[in-house]
Structures are given as structure tokens and as C-alpha cells.
Write a protein that holds these residues in place. Structure first.
Motif, mmCIF file in Angstrom:
data_model
loop_
_atom_site.group_PDB
_atom_site.id
_atom_site.type_symbol
_atom_site.label_atom_id
_atom_site.label_comp_id
_atom_site.label_asym_id
_atom_site.label_seq_id
_atom_site.Cartn_x
_atom_site.Cartn_y
_atom_site.Cartn_z
ATOM 1 N N ARG A 12 0.855 -1.186 0.000
ATOM 2 C CA ARG A 12 0.000 0.000 0.000
ATOM 3 C C ARG A 12 0.890 1.234 0.000
ATOM 4 N NH1 ARG A 12 -3.927 0.078 4.652
ATOM 5 N NH2 ARG A 12 -4.891 -1.501 3.359
ATOM 6 N N VAL A 13 0.624 2.133 -0.940
ATOM 7 C CA VAL A 13 1.314 3.415 -1.015
ATOM 8 C C VAL A 13 0.228 4.471 -1.138
ATOM 9 C CG1 VAL A 13 2.925 4.855 -2.305
ATOM 10 C CG2 VAL A 13 3.322 2.386 -2.148
ATOM 11 N N GLY A 14 0.079 5.277 -0.094
ATOM 12 C CA GLY A 14 -0.988 6.272 -0.106
ATOM 13 C C GLY A 14 -2.341 5.590 -0.242
ATOM 14 N N ASP A 15 -3.114 6.003 -1.244
ATOM 15 C CA ASP A 15 -4.433 5.427 -1.471
ATOM 16 C C ASP A 15 -4.381 4.183 -2.345
ATOM 17 O OD1 ASP A 15 -5.650 7.407 0.022
ATOM 18 O OD2 ASP A 15 -6.003 8.700 -1.701
ATOM 19 N N TYR A 16 -3.226 3.867 -2.926
ATOM 20 C CA TYR A 16 -3.111 2.705 -3.809
ATOM 21 C C TYR A 16 -2.771 1.467 -2.999
ATOM 22 C CZ TYR A 16 -1.615 -0.536 -7.336
ATOM 23 O OH TYR A 16 -1.494 -1.654 -8.109
ATOM 24 N N ASP A 17 -3.518 0.412 -3.217
ATOM 25 C CA ASP A 17 -3.265 -0.869 -2.565
ATOM 26 C C ASP A 17 -3.355 -1.944 -3.629
ATOM 27 O OD1 ASP A 17 -3.006 -2.977 -0.805
ATOM 28 O OD2 ASP A 17 -5.034 -2.817 -0.004
ATOM 29 N N GLY A 18 -2.325 -2.752 -3.745
ATOM 30 C CA GLY A 18 -2.342 -3.784 -4.774
ATOM 31 C C GLY A 18 -1.751 -5.084 -4.279
ATOM 32 N N CYS A 19 -2.247 -6.174 -4.820
ATOM 33 C CA CYS A 19 -1.690 -7.493 -4.534
ATOM 34 C C CYS A 19 -0.680 -7.791 -5.629
ATOM 35 C CB CYS A 19 -2.780 -8.552 -4.503
ATOM 36 S SG CYS A 19 -2.139 -10.182 -4.102
ATOM 37 N N PHE A 20 0.565 -8.007 -5.251
ATOM 38 C CA PHE A 20 1.640 -8.174 -6.222
ATOM 39 C C PHE A 20 2.037 -9.620 -6.445
ATOM 40 C CE2 PHE A 20 1.716 -3.782 -5.266
ATOM 41 C CZ PHE A 20 2.124 -3.182 -6.430
ATOM 42 N N GLY A 21 1.390 -10.532 -5.766
ATOM 43 C CA GLY A 21 1.692 -11.941 -5.957
ATOM 44 C C GLY A 21 1.510 -12.715 -4.671
ATOM 45 N N ASP A 22 1.987 -13.935 -4.688
ATOM 46 C CA ASP A 22 1.844 -14.826 -3.543
ATOM 47 C C ASP A 22 3.175 -15.482 -3.202
ATOM 48 O OD1 ASP A 22 -1.039 -14.601 -3.396
ATOM 49 O OD2 ASP A 22 -1.125 -15.873 -5.173
ATOM 50 N N ALA A 47 13.013 -8.907 -6.418
ATOM 51 C CA ALA A 47 12.537 -9.052 -7.792
ATOM 52 C C ALA A 47 11.589 -7.916 -8.160
ATOM 53 C CB ALA A 47 11.842 -10.405 -7.975
ATOM 54 N N ALA A 48 10.743 -7.493 -7.216
ATOM 55 C CA ALA A 48 9.836 -6.372 -7.467
ATOM 56 C C ALA A 48 10.621 -5.079 -7.683
ATOM 57 C CB ALA A 48 8.856 -6.203 -6.311
ATOM 58 N N ALA A 49 11.644 -4.849 -6.865
ATOM 59 C CA ALA A 49 12.475 -3.650 -7.012
ATOM 60 C C ALA A 49 13.192 -3.656 -8.355
ATOM 61 C CB ALA A 49 13.481 -3.562 -5.870
ATOM 62 N N GLU A 50 13.693 -4.811 -8.771
ATOM 63 C CA GLU A 50 14.369 -4.930 -10.069
ATOM 64 C C GLU A 50 13.411 -4.587 -11.208
ATOM 65 O OE1 GLU A 50 17.135 -5.587 -13.036
ATOM 66 O OE2 GLU A 50 17.492 -5.398 -10.885
ATOM 67 N N ALA A 51 12.171 -5.061 -11.107
ATOM 68 C CA ALA A 51 11.186 -4.780 -12.156
ATOM 69 C C ALA A 51 10.822 -3.303 -12.199
ATOM 70 C CB ALA A 51 9.933 -5.626 -11.934
ATOM 71 N N PRO A 55 12.224 -1.610 -15.917
ATOM 72 C CA PRO A 55 11.012 -2.172 -16.514
ATOM 73 C C PRO A 55 11.293 -2.779 -17.889
ATOM 74 C CG PRO A 55 10.957 0.217 -16.600
ATOM 75 C CD PRO A 55 12.176 -0.166 -15.816
ATOM 76 N N SER A 56 10.510 -3.792 -18.232
ATOM 77 C CA SER A 56 10.658 -4.403 -19.552
ATOM 78 C C SER A 56 10.095 -3.455 -20.606
ATOM 79 C CB SER A 56 9.936 -5.746 -19.607
ATOM 80 O OG SER A 56 8.548 -5.556 -19.447
ATOM 81 N N GLN A 57 10.461 -3.681 -21.844
ATOM 82 C CA GLN A 57 10.034 -2.782 -22.913
ATOM 83 C C GLN A 57 8.543 -2.858 -23.166
ATOM 84 O OE1 GLN A 57 12.437 -3.384 -26.362
ATOM 85 N NE2 GLN A 57 14.280 -2.604 -25.383
ATOM 86 N N ASP A 58 7.885 -3.937 -22.755
ATOM 87 C CA ASP A 58 6.452 -4.048 -23.006
ATOM 88 C C ASP A 58 5.600 -3.456 -21.885
ATOM 89 O OD1 ASP A 58 7.060 -6.006 -21.177
ATOM 90 O OD2 ASP A 58 5.768 -7.520 -22.078
ATOM 91 N N ASP A 59 6.237 -2.875 -20.836
ATOM 92 C CA ASP A 59 5.466 -2.185 -19.799
ATOM 93 C C ASP A 59 4.838 -0.929 -20.383
ATOM 94 O OD1 ASP A 59 5.972 -3.958 -17.804
ATOM 95 O OD2 ASP A 59 7.497 -2.762 -16.801
ATOM 96 N N GLU A 60 3.589 -0.714 -20.040
ATOM 97 C CA GLU A 60 2.895 0.481 -20.535
ATOM 98 C C GLU A 60 3.191 1.654 -19.623
ATOM 99 O OE1 GLU A 60 -1.251 0.294 -21.376
ATOM 100 O OE2 GLU A 60 -1.135 -1.806 -21.944
ATOM 101 N N GLU A 61 3.374 2.797 -20.236
ATOM 102 C CA GLU A 61 3.469 4.027 -19.457
ATOM 103 C C GLU A 61 2.211 4.822 -19.709
ATOM 104 O OE1 GLU A 61 6.931 6.409 -19.653
ATOM 105 O OE2 GLU A 61 8.285 4.698 -19.654
ATOM 106 N N VAL A 62 1.678 5.406 -18.664
ATOM 107 C CA VAL A 62 0.481 6.213 -18.794
ATOM 108 C C VAL A 62 0.915 7.665 -18.848
ATOM 109 C CG1 VAL A 62 -1.711 6.838 -17.718
ATOM 110 C CG2 VAL A 62 -0.842 4.501 -17.517
ATOM 111 N N PRO A 63 0.641 8.350 -19.974
ATOM 112 C CA PRO A 63 1.043 9.755 -20.073
ATOM 113 C C PRO A 63 0.419 10.585 -18.956
ATOM 114 C CG PRO A 63 0.302 8.909 -22.199
ATOM 115 C CD PRO A 63 -0.012 7.868 -21.170
ATOM 116 N N GLY A 64 1.261 11.367 -18.279
ATOM 117 C CA GLY A 64 0.774 12.259 -17.225
ATOM 118 C C GLY A 64 0.421 11.558 -15.945
ATOM 119 N N ALA A 65 0.777 10.274 -15.770
ATOM 120 C CA ALA A 65 0.388 9.538 -14.569
ATOM 121 C C ALA A 65 0.953 10.191 -13.308
ATOM 122 C CB ALA A 65 0.833 8.090 -14.659
ATOM 123 N N ALA A 66 2.171 10.673 -13.370
ATOM 124 C CA ALA A 66 2.771 11.304 -12.193
ATOM 125 C C ALA A 66 2.036 12.578 -11.818
ATOM 126 C CB ALA A 66 4.247 11.602 -12.450
#
Length: 69
Positions: A12-22, A47-51, A55-66
Motif C-alpha cells: 500500500r502506497v498512499g491510497d493505492y493498494d495492490g496485490c503483487f503476488g503470492d 525481484a519487485a524492485a528490479e522490475a 522495466p521491460s520494454q512491453d510495460d505500458e506508461e500512462v502519459p501524465g500519470a505522475a
């Protein structure tokens, strides 16, 4: 057959909460061995920090996300 337990990894970071695996850990005498769990969790987070850092080339970037925060 050895008993196992699967634990979800949530971040969880701020309002974002995600399940990253098991993590799946084998039980020893019906108990989760903490040294084994710590080792697996540390590897998972590395492994999460490395990703994130490389990031791999197929990761999507969202314009203006920051700027949306």
C-alpha cells in the motif's frame, strides 16, 4: 505430502493498494518457519524492485500519470 500455506503479498502506497503476488511456504510441524518466510519475502521484494528499476520494454506508461496524483 508436505503441507504448504500460500500468503498474498499486498503493498500500500498512499491510497493505492495492490496485490503483487503470492508466497508459498512449506509448513514445519504445522508452523510457518520464519527464517524461510523472511528469505522468500526478501527475494520477492528484490525481484519487485528490479522490475521497478528496470522495466521491460512491453510495460505500458500512462502519459501524465505522475501529474494525476
Amino acid at each position: 505430502m508436505r503441507a504448504e500455506i500460500t500468503l498474498p503479498v499486498h503493498l500500500r502506497v498512499g491510497d493505492y493498494d495492490g496485490c503483487f503476488g503470492d508466497l508459498t511456504v512449506g509448513l514445519e510441524d504445522g508452523v510457518v518457519p520464519l527464517p524461510g518466510l523472511r528469505t522468500q519475502l526478501a527475494g520477492f521484494l528484490r525481484a519487485a524492485a528490479e522490475a521497478i528499476e528496470n522495466p521491460s520494454q512491453d510495460d505500458e506508461e500512462v502519459p501524465g500519470a505522475a501529474a494525476d496524483g
